[in-house]
Scaffold this motif. Structure first.
Motif, PDB file in Angstrom:
ATOM      1  N   SER A  40       0.827  -1.211   0.000  1.00 62.46           N
ATOM      2  CA  SER A  40       0.000   0.000   0.000  1.00 62.46           C
ATOM      3  C   SER A  40       0.858   1.257   0.000  1.00 62.46           C
ATOM      4  CB  SER A  40      -0.945  -0.005   1.202  1.00 62.46           C
ATOM      5  OG  SER A  40      -1.839  -1.095   1.153  1.00 62.46           O
ATOM      6  N   SER A  47       2.324   1.811  -3.453  1.00 65.49           N
ATOM      7  CA  SER A  47       1.349   2.342  -4.407  1.00 65.49           C
ATOM      8  C   SER A  47       0.812   3.710  -4.000  1.00 65.49           C
ATOM      9  CB  SER A  47       0.185   1.361  -4.549  1.00 65.49           C
ATOM     10  OG  SER A  47      -0.468   1.167  -3.300  1.00 65.49           O
ATOM     11  N   LYS A  48       1.371   4.293  -2.934  1.00 64.28           N
ATOM     12  CA  LYS A  48       1.013   5.634  -2.469  1.00 64.28           C
ATOM     13  C   LYS A  48      -0.431   5.731  -1.978  1.00 64.28           C
ATOM     14  CE  LYS A  48       5.105   6.931  -3.855  1.00 64.28           C
ATOM     15  NZ  LYS A  48       6.203   7.152  -2.884  1.00 64.28           N
ATOM     16  N   THR A  49      -0.991   4.644  -1.528  1.00 70.62           N
ATOM     17  CA  THR A  49      -2.347   4.679  -0.997  1.00 70.62           C
ATOM     18  C   THR A  49      -2.376   4.717   0.531  1.00 70.62           C
ATOM     19  OG1 THR A  49      -2.482   2.251  -1.046  1.00 70.62           O
ATOM     20  CG2 THR A  49      -3.241   3.440  -3.004  1.00 70.62           C
TER      21      THR A  49
END
Length: 251
Positions: free
Chosen positions: A91, A94-96
């Protein structure tokens, strides 16, 4: 301390906490190092360095004077936590997920007890022991003695691990208990093949994960960790074999 330093310290805490949880939960050392490097890279630090052993983690980032070390005193098997930390790493890549949210989630994972209840672990150990008796060409009359010996041996190991902090002592005593139960079953006529009962009952105690991780670390080039885990697995196996040998020698 300015904001940049605070952010750097937060990244260090996240990387080290993720590595600590994974290592304490039974992950391979190369997987721990890879996860820490991925977390650092997701925060903009592509050049990070970690050195992981079964008992310690050292982490640093290129261009930073700061180097952190944490000690690992207890290790168990909880692959669910390993998976959760891997999910957090993905996460962040993925820069979430932000660093602050990741740290909060990691603290929650560290505090959680995701292990199955003891009664379910006992039931699984007992049934698997009986099944191993059949797998090793034992007779069906030996299935129930294998279940009883394996289940009680597992409970004995769990109790001694919680009360006595001596390495390999729990496996040694548990193997003696298994040997005595198997011999008692043969005496009262419940079982027939003591060797098959013992082999099946000790299988839940065999350090299969440690052996697997040792081989995977060796194949990944982590020779120090691979040899260390291999030695731990060997000593555990030796403790199990010694306990059974004592019972068979006496009786």
């Amino acid at each position: 301390m300015d904001r940049t330093q605070e952010e750097i310290y937060e990244i260090f805490r996240v990387c080290l906490l993720a590595g600590k949880i994974m290592l304490m939960s039974g992950a391979e050392t190369y997987r721990v190092e890879d996860t820490m490097s991925r977390i650092a890279a997701s925060c903009g630090f592509d050049e990070s360095h970690s050195f992981v052993t079964p008992t310690a983690i050292v982490f640093s980032i290129d261009g930073m004077e700061l180097t952190k070390l944490i000690r690992i005193s207890e290790r168990s098997t909880d692959l669910r936590k390993v998976d959760l930390v891997n999910s957090i790493s993905r996460s962040m890549s993925s820069k979430t997920l932000t660093v602050q949210d990741a740290h909060k989630r990691l603290k929650e994972i560290e505090a959680e007890n995701l292990a199955y209840p003891l009664w379910l672990q006992f039931l699984a150990a007992a049934i698997s022991s009986g099944c191993f008796v059949i797998i090793f060409l034992g007779k069906w009359i030996d299935f129930l003695p294998g279940c009883i010996a394996g289940g009680i041996g597992f409970l004995c190991t769990d109790y001694l691990h919680r009360t006595i902090r001596i390495r390999f002592f729990a496996e040694f005593i548990a193997s003696i208990v298994i040997g005595l139960i198997a011999y008692s079953m043969i005496l009262i006529g419940v079982g027939q093949q003591i060797d098959k009962i013992i082999i099946g009952a000790v299988m839940p105690l065999v350090p299969g994960l440690a052996i697997t991780n040792a081989l995977r670390d060796l194949m990944a080039g982590h020779l120090f960790s691979g040899v260390s885990k291999g030695a731990e697995a060997f000593l555990t196996s030796f403790a199990i074999g010694s306990g059974i040998a004592i019972v068979l020698t006496i009786f």
